[in-house]
Design a protein around this motif. Structure first.
Motif, PDB file in Angstrom:
ATOM      1  N   PRO A 232       0.618  -1.198   0.147  1.00 50.71           N
ATOM      2  CA  PRO A 232      -0.138  -0.074  -0.003  1.00 50.71           C
ATOM      3  C   PRO A 232       0.778   1.284   0.140  1.00 50.71           C
ATOM      4  O   PRO A 232       0.270   2.251  -0.397  1.00 50.71           O
ATOM      5  CB  PRO A 232      -0.903  -0.012   1.264  1.00 50.71           C
ATOM      6  CG  PRO A 232       0.024  -1.045   2.034  1.00 50.71           C
ATOM      7  CD  PRO A 232       0.780  -2.023   1.395  1.00 50.71           C
ATOM      8  N   ALA A 233       2.178   1.119   0.367  1.00 55.07           N
ATOM      9  CA  ALA A 233       3.062   2.422   0.420  1.00 55.07           C
ATOM     10  C   ALA A 233       4.258   1.916   0.315  1.00 55.07           C
ATOM     11  O   ALA A 233       4.737   0.723   0.628  1.00 55.07           O
ATOM     12  CB  ALA A 233       2.690   3.110   1.830  1.00 55.07           C
ATOM     13  N   PRO A 234       5.411   2.719  -0.205  1.00 51.81           N
ATOM     14  CA  PRO A 234       6.662   2.268  -0.238  1.00 51.81           C
ATOM     15  C   PRO A 234       7.265   1.776   1.091  1.00 51.81           C
ATOM     16  O   PRO A 234       7.014   2.526   2.186  1.00 51.81           O
ATOM     17  CB  PRO A 234       7.425   3.464  -0.847  1.00 51.81           C
ATOM     18  CG  PRO A 234       6.374   4.343  -1.562  1.00 51.81           C
ATOM     19  CD  PRO A 234       4.990   3.893  -0.877  1.00 51.81           C
ATOM     20  N   PRO A 235       8.009   0.748   1.231  1.00 51.77           N
ATOM     21  CA  PRO A 235       8.482   0.315   2.568  1.00 51.77           C
ATOM     22  C   PRO A 235       9.379   1.375   3.200  1.00 51.77           C
ATOM     23  O   PRO A 235       9.610   1.188   4.590  1.00 51.77           O
ATOM     24  CB  PRO A 235       9.031  -0.982   2.050  1.00 51.77           C
ATOM     25  CG  PRO A 235       9.643  -0.665   0.780  1.00 51.77           C
ATOM     26  CD  PRO A 235       8.332  -0.112   0.025  1.00 51.77           C
ATOM     27  N   GLU A 239       7.977   3.098   9.416  1.00 48.34           N
ATOM     28  CA  GLU A 239       8.163   1.770  10.010  1.00 48.34           C
ATOM     29  C   GLU A 239       6.766   1.064   9.778  1.00 48.34           C
ATOM     30  O   GLU A 239       7.152  -0.290   9.465  1.00 48.34           O
ATOM     31  CB  GLU A 239       8.273   2.063  11.478  1.00 48.34           C
ATOM     32  CG  GLU A 239       9.785   2.551  11.888  1.00 48.34           C
ATOM     33  CD  GLU A 239       9.959   2.894  13.514  1.00 48.34           C
ATOM     34  OE1 GLU A 239       8.971   2.212  14.141  1.00 48.34           O
ATOM     35  OE2 GLU A 239      10.794   3.383  14.087  1.00 48.34           O
ATOM     36  N   ASP A 240       5.748   1.721   9.753  1.00 47.05           N
ATOM     37  CA  ASP A 240       4.576   0.775   9.498  1.00 47.05           C
ATOM     38  C   ASP A 240       4.632   0.164   8.077  1.00 47.05           C
ATOM     39  O   ASP A 240       4.208  -0.873   7.760  1.00 47.05           O
ATOM     40  CB  ASP A 240       3.299   1.763   9.541  1.00 47.05           C
ATOM     41  CG  ASP A 240       2.941   1.882  11.075  1.00 47.05           C
ATOM     42  OD1 ASP A 240       3.612   1.311  12.022  1.00 47.05           O
ATOM     43  OD2 ASP A 240       2.263   2.930  11.316  1.00 47.05           O
ATOM     44  N   ALA A 241       5.049   1.196   7.190  1.00 44.90           N
ATOM     45  CA  ALA A 241       5.042   0.632   5.807  1.00 44.90           C
ATOM     46  C   ALA A 241       6.147  -0.650   5.657  1.00 44.90           C
ATOM     47  O   ALA A 241       5.908  -1.397   4.750  1.00 44.90           O
ATOM     48  CB  ALA A 241       5.469   1.620   5.000  1.00 44.90           C
ATOM     49  N   LEU A 242       7.226  -0.198   6.312  1.00 46.93           N
ATOM     50  CA  LEU A 242       8.456  -1.535   6.407  1.00 46.93           C
ATOM     51  C   LEU A 242       7.623  -2.587   6.766  1.00 46.93           C
ATOM     52  O   LEU A 242       7.929  -3.992   6.393  1.00 46.93           O
ATOM     53  CB  LEU A 242       9.588  -1.088   7.026  1.00 46.93           C
ATOM     54  CG  LEU A 242      10.674  -2.130   6.965  1.00 46.93           C
ATOM     55  CD1 LEU A 242      11.079  -2.761   5.770  1.00 46.93           C
ATOM     56  CD2 LEU A 242      11.861  -1.618   7.849  1.00 46.93           C
ATOM     57  N   ARG A 243       6.917  -2.390   8.067  1.00 48.39           N
ATOM     58  CA  ARG A 243       6.382  -3.725   8.810  1.00 48.39           C
ATOM     59  C   ARG A 243       5.393  -4.534   7.926  1.00 48.39           C
ATOM     60  O   ARG A 243       5.470  -5.765   7.774  1.00 48.39           O
ATOM     61  CB  ARG A 243       5.676  -3.290  10.073  1.00 48.39           C
ATOM     62  CG  ARG A 243       5.046  -4.582  10.946  1.00 48.39           C
ATOM     63  CD  ARG A 243       4.518  -3.975  12.126  1.00 48.39           C
ATOM     64  NE  ARG A 243       5.595  -3.052  13.073  1.00 48.39           N
ATOM     65  CZ  ARG A 243       5.101  -1.937  13.073  1.00 48.39           C
ATOM     66  NH1 ARG A 243       4.280  -1.170  12.691  1.00 48.39           N
ATOM     67  NH2 ARG A 243       6.032  -1.298  13.967  1.00 48.39           N
ATOM     68  N   ILE A 244       4.665  -3.689   6.927  1.00 45.45           N
ATOM     69  CA  ILE A 244       3.700  -4.277   6.130  1.00 45.45           C
ATOM     70  C   ILE A 244       4.644  -5.095   5.036  1.00 45.45           C
ATOM     71  O   ILE A 244       4.256  -6.221   4.654  1.00 45.45           O
ATOM     72  CB  ILE A 244       2.791  -3.237   5.601  1.00 45.45           C
ATOM     73  CG1 ILE A 244       1.683  -2.820   6.517  1.00 45.45           C
ATOM     74  CG2 ILE A 244       1.991  -3.882   4.088  1.00 45.45           C
ATOM     75  CD1 ILE A 244       1.061  -1.440   6.147  1.00 45.45           C
ATOM     76  N   ALA A 245       5.701  -4.575   4.626  1.00 42.17           N
ATOM     77  CA  ALA A 245       6.215  -5.149   3.632  1.00 42.17           C
ATOM     78  C   ALA A 245       7.030  -6.359   4.264  1.00 42.17           C
ATOM     79  O   ALA A 245       6.932  -7.370   3.314  1.00 42.17           O
ATOM     80  CB  ALA A 245       7.513  -4.293   3.146  1.00 42.17           C
ATOM     81  N   ILE A 246       7.564  -6.325   5.299  1.00 41.28           N
ATOM     82  CA  ILE A 246       8.021  -7.483   5.928  1.00 41.28           C
ATOM     83  C   ILE A 246       6.997  -8.731   5.943  1.00 41.28           C
ATOM     84  O   ILE A 246       7.183  -9.942   5.574  1.00 41.28           O
ATOM     85  CB  ILE A 246       8.668  -7.480   7.371  1.00 41.28           C
ATOM     86  CG1 ILE A 246       9.872  -6.501   7.213  1.00 41.28           C
ATOM     87  CG2 ILE A 246       8.953  -8.564   8.076  1.00 41.28           C
ATOM     88  CD1 ILE A 246      10.261  -5.893   8.381  1.00 41.28           C
TER      89      ILE A 246
END
Length: 405
Positions: A232-235, A239-246
């Motif tokens: 949904p957003a660039p990682p 931190e939330d975007a990175l967490r979703i990417a992980i």
């Protein structure tokens, strides 16, 4: 002196003879300089245990469950003895030919760095460091999907390198990885088939440490347009975007549905040679060669997947017997010395992969450490080969070995 401050006393400007490293060390000794880095694979492991972060050491050292497979890999070499031949009139140091061509890749010696993931645990941009060292020495390097450096970063500095594919649970993403590797200059694709999911690794479990969940070792995913399109957003946005990417990575890593027939799809994506890594059974070797593989890589992942598995060396002969006349056979899992390389080649391997010792060396001494570890193996192999009466790799045959009773 710190782990990363080892002075560079072994820079290689050109490879003339790998055994020259021996004279280099002795000549430096005349001036009172002795190696600051270990001289054996066990020495690297011991030094790494002292110097590395506990989680980094556990990740490299750890194997499946009771670690019987890792022990079996090294002890399997004890079942063979080299019977050196004398008075063969073979060429001396500098004239022996250690070169080989594997999957269209010409190597100065039958050695590649096995794919090791998450090298940032050991050194920043570790894959780039290893690729440069391998290029300098004229050996191959195999770069893991689970890298801390991107495919493109490695491709910019590497010599003859291969890309190791962990086929994800998304063919579009798998295809993107393969096509990126080919554009970046990879010379072959190595499909690892023994890791549809991670093995049971108590050393990591005791520390509650899986580096991927901290965003490490997933650089190729985070940089891939197919993967990023799923987010949904660039990682790198938060931190939330990175967490979703992980978490997205968690859902995509590994693929239990793969079958030999899937190699046909891989062949549609690339015209590079294809090796299948993680094969132990001769029937599996036949199946993947029948399906179009150009090489079979005998390996049990260094003992990291199935506890009490057959030692990789014990599987090598049967795989060579099954497909060695139709495909190159490669080998890893348990190589710790030049004589180990000699034994594997005598049993039919075209080249061997070398893993943990140089990984420890990377953590201990950075680029200097990796070069040192690789030079040790290559010099040891060059020496063992010449002292056994072999002028070139063609002279390394099954007749060179005895099996003690």
């Amino acid at each position: 002196m710190g782990a990363r401050d080892v002075p560079d006393t072994a820079t290689v400007s050109a490879v003339s003879s790998f055994i020259d490293f021996q004279n280099e060390i002795y000549l430096q000794g005349m001036g009172g300089t002795v190696p600051e880095l270990p001289m054996t694979a066990d020495g690297f492991a011991d030094r790494a245990r002292e110097l590395l972060d506990a989680r980094a050491y556990a990740y490299v050292a750890g194997s499946a469950s009771t670690e019987r497979t890792a022990l079996a890999n090294t002890s399997a070499f004890d079942r063979y003895r080299i019977v050196p031949r004398m008075l063969c009139g073979t060429s001396g140091p500098g004239a022996r030919d250690t070169s080989v061509e594997v999957l269209g890749t010409k190597l100065a010696a039958p050695v590649l760095t096995s794919p090791v993931g998450v090298l940032e645990l050991l050194h920043e941009k570790g894959e780039v460091v290893v690729a440069r060292a391998a290029k300098e020495l004229g050996v191959g390097t195999v770069v893991s999907t689970a890298s801390s450096s991107t495919i493109e970063e490695v491709g910019e500095v590497a010599g003859d390198w291969w890309y190791q594919l962990y086929w994800p649970a998304d063919d579009e993403l798998a295809r993107s990885f393969v096509e990126r590797a080919q554009r970046a200059g990879a010379k072959a694709i190595v499909v690892t088939v023994d890791t549809p999911s991670l093995g049971w690794r108590p050393r990591d479990l005791e520390l509650g440490h899986l580096p991927f969940l901290l965003g490490k070792g997933i650089a190729n995913y985070l940089s891939d347009p197919v993967f990023r399109a799923k987010l949904p957003a660039p990682p790198e946005e938060s931190e939330d975007a990175l967490r979703i990417a992980i978490l997205t990575w968690v859902g995509l890593f590994g693929n239990h549905t793969l079958r030999p027939a899937d190699l046909a799809r891989l062949r549609e994506w690339t015209d590079l040679p294809i090796a299948v890594k993680g094969v132990l059974h001769p029937d599996d070797a036949r199946l993947v060669v029948d399906a179009g593989a150009d090489a079979v890589w005998v390996s049990n992942h260094g003992g990291r997947q199935v506890d009490n598995s057959i030692a990789a060396l014990d599987a090598l002969g049967s795989v060579v017997g099954a497909v060695g006349d139709r495909a190159d056979v490669l080998f890893d899992s348990g190589v710790r010395s030049g004589s180990d390389v000699l034994v594997a080649l005598a049993l039919g391997a075209k080249a061997v992969g070398y893993g943990r010792p140089w990984a420890y060396a990377l953590g201990i001494g950075g680029a200097v450490g990796v070069r040192h570890a690789l030079r040790l193996l290559l010099a040891d192999f060059d020496s063992a080969m010449g002292l056994s009466g072999c002028a070139d790799l063609a002279g390394i045959t099954r007749e060179l070995l005895a099996v003690p009773r």
